[in-house]
Scaffold this active site. Structure first.
Site, mmCIF file in Angstrom:
data_model
loop_
_atom_site.group_PDB
_atom_site.id
_atom_site.type_symbol
_atom_site.label_atom_id
_atom_site.label_comp_id
_atom_site.label_asym_id
_atom_site.label_seq_id
_atom_site.Cartn_x
_atom_site.Cartn_y
_atom_site.Cartn_z
ATOM 1 C CG ASP A 1 17.935 -10.275 -17.767
ATOM 2 O OD1 ASP A 1 18.343 -9.798 -18.785
ATOM 3 O OD2 ASP A 1 18.267 -10.066 -16.799
ATOM 4 C CG PHE B 1 20.629 -8.166 -10.492
ATOM 5 C CD1 PHE B 1 20.512 -9.215 -11.243
ATOM 6 C CD2 PHE B 1 20.629 -8.210 -8.847
ATOM 7 C CE1 PHE B 1 20.222 -10.519 -10.470
ATOM 8 C CE2 PHE B 1 20.179 -9.696 -8.270
ATOM 9 C CZ PHE B 1 20.265 -10.632 -9.133
ATOM 10 C CG ASP C 1 11.045 -15.097 -11.934
ATOM 11 O OD1 ASP C 1 11.208 -15.291 -12.970
ATOM 12 O OD2 ASP C 1 11.803 -15.653 -11.072
ATOM 13 C CE LYS D 1 16.054 -22.868 -5.162
ATOM 14 N NZ LYS D 1 17.123 -22.407 -4.495
ATOM 15 N N GLY D 2 11.760 -18.437 -8.884
ATOM 16 C CA GLY D 2 11.443 -17.095 -8.649
ATOM 17 C C GLY D 2 9.758 -17.283 -8.918
ATOM 18 N NE ARG E 1 14.753 -17.584 -4.517
ATOM 19 C CZ ARG E 1 15.035 -17.755 -5.464
ATOM 20 N NH1 ARG E 1 14.277 -16.778 -6.493
ATOM 21 N NH2 ARG E 1 16.135 -18.448 -6.204
HETATM 22 P P1 IMP Z 1 16.800 -14.653 -19.197
HETATM 23 O O1 IMP Z 1 16.836 -16.229 -19.447
HETATM 24 O O2 IMP Z 1 17.949 -13.726 -19.379
HETATM 25 O O3 IMP Z 1 15.389 -13.972 -19.569
HETATM 26 O O4 IMP Z 1 16.776 -14.700 -17.394
HETATM 27 C C1 IMP Z 1 15.791 -15.309 -16.893
HETATM 28 C C2 IMP Z 1 16.075 -15.762 -15.617
HETATM 29 O O5 IMP Z 1 17.145 -14.921 -14.826
HETATM 30 C C3 IMP Z 1 14.949 -15.375 -14.653
HETATM 31 O O6 IMP Z 1 13.978 -16.344 -14.574
HETATM 32 C C4 IMP Z 1 15.729 -15.311 -13.302
HETATM 33 O O7 IMP Z 1 15.576 -16.263 -12.365
HETATM 34 C C5 IMP Z 1 17.006 -14.481 -13.539
HETATM 35 N N1 IMP Z 1 16.937 -13.361 -13.668
HETATM 36 C C6 IMP Z 1 16.923 -12.268 -14.543
HETATM 37 N N2 IMP Z 1 16.896 -10.988 -14.288
HETATM 38 C C7 IMP Z 1 17.088 -11.058 -12.867
HETATM 39 C C8 IMP Z 1 17.068 -9.928 -11.812
HETATM 40 O O8 IMP Z 1 17.091 -8.642 -12.228
HETATM 41 N N3 IMP Z 1 17.013 -10.312 -10.618
HETATM 42 C C9 IMP Z 1 16.857 -11.664 -10.120
HETATM 43 N N4 IMP Z 1 16.971 -12.797 -11.148
HETATM 44 C C10 IMP Z 1 16.889 -12.306 -12.664
HETATM 45 MG MG MG Z 2 13.043 -17.467 -12.878
#
Ligand code: IMP
Ligand code: MG
Length: 201
Positions: free
Chosen positions: A120, A169, A117, A60-61, A182
Site C-alpha cells: 500500500d 481498501f 500480500d 497474516k495476510g 481472508r
Molecule cells: P503498507 O505499509 O502501507 O504498504 O501496508 C502494508 C500492510 O497493510 C499490508 O501488508 C496489509 O496487511 C495492510 N493493507 C494495506 N492495504 C490493505 C487493504 O486494502 N486491505 C487489507 N489490508 C491492507
Molecule cells: Mg500484510
C-alpha cells in the site's frame, strides 16, 4: 465458474453466503489470481534453479498467497514466516512496524524471497527489507501479489508483481477487514457501511 461481463458471478460471490451482502465489487476473480500466481511461480522456478531458496511470508495476510505460490515453484525450498503489525489502531500504515513473531531460520547466505500480500504505502515493506538485509542473505527479493501504485509513498523494488490495483481498501485472498474475509478466493471491495463510514477504514 467465471462471472458475467462484470466479473461477479453467483458462484464467486456466494463463496461465503454470509459475506455476500458485504461485498461491493469483485476487482479480481479467483481464476485471474490463480492464473497470475502460476505465472509468477514459473518465473521464480526459472530464476532460482540451483539456488538455496527460502520463502519468507509476512503474516497474516500472506499465508494464502504463500500456499498457492509455493505449489507452483518446482524447486526444493524452505519456508519461514514473520508476523508484523503497524503501531496504532488505524489501518493506515504508520511506517513504524512491530515484529510480533520473528523468523525461526538464519538468513545468512540464503536466497530469500519475501512474499507479501499487498503493498500500500510501501512503508511496511521498506522497514522489513532494511531489517532483513542486516541478516546478510545472499540475495533478497520481493514478491507482492497486489500493489497500489497511486498511494505508494516509498520506492520499493518488487521483482515479482502480481496486480496493480486502484487505491481502495480491499479484502479477500488473505486480506482482511477486522480479521474477516481472508478466505474469499477473489479480491473485492466492501460496502462502506460495513466499516461504518464513507471514508473507508
Ligand atoms: P503498507 O505499509 O502501507 O504498504 O501496508 C502494508 C500492510 O497493510 C499490508 O501488508 C496489509 O496487511 C495492510 N493493507 C494495506 N492495504 C490493505 C487493504 O486494502 N486491505 C487489507 N489490508 C491492507
Ligand atoms: Mg500484510
Amino acid at each position: 465458474m467465471q462471472g458475467e461481463g462484470n466479473g461477479r458471478s453467483t458462484a464467486l460471490t456466494e463463496h461465503v453466503a454470509e459475506y455476500e451482502q458485504d461485498i461491493e465489487r469483485i476487482l479480481i476473480s479467483g481464476e485471474q489470481i490463480q492464473d497470475r500466481i502460476r505465472e509468477l511461480g514459473e518465473r521464480i522456478t526459472e530464476d532460482y534453479r540451483g539456488k538455496d531458496l527460502l520463502l519468507v511470508g509476512v503474516l497474516k495476510g500472506a499465508f494464502v498467497v504463500m500456499a498457492d505460490l509455493s505449489r507452483h515453484i518446482r524447486l526444493p525450498l524452505q519456508f519461514d514466516f514473520m508476523a508484523v503489525s503497524s503501531y496504532g489502531a488505524s489501518t493506515k500504515s504508520s511506517g513504524v512496524v512491530r515484529i510480533l513473531k520473528d523468523l525461526d531460520l538464519d538468513l545468512e547466505g540464503r536466497d530469500v524471497l519475501l512474499v507479501e500480500d499487498i503493498v500500500d504505502s510501501g512503508l511496511t515493506l521498506q522497514y522489513l527489507l532494511k531489517n532483513l538485509r542486516t541478516r546478510r542473505p545472499a540475495s533478497l527479493e520481493v514478491c507482492a501479489l497486489f500493489q497500489k501504485p497511486d498511494v505508494q509513498e516509498v520506492e520499493v523494488d518488487v521483482r515479482y508483481r502480481g496486480f496493480d490495483i486502484p487505491p481502495v481498501f480491499v479484502v479477500g485472498y488473505g486480506l482482511d477487514y477486522d480479521e474477516r474475509y481472508r478466505n474469499l478466493p477473489y479480491l473485492a471491495t466492501l460496502h462502506p457501511r460495513v466499516y461504518g463510514g464513507s471514508q473507508g477504514p
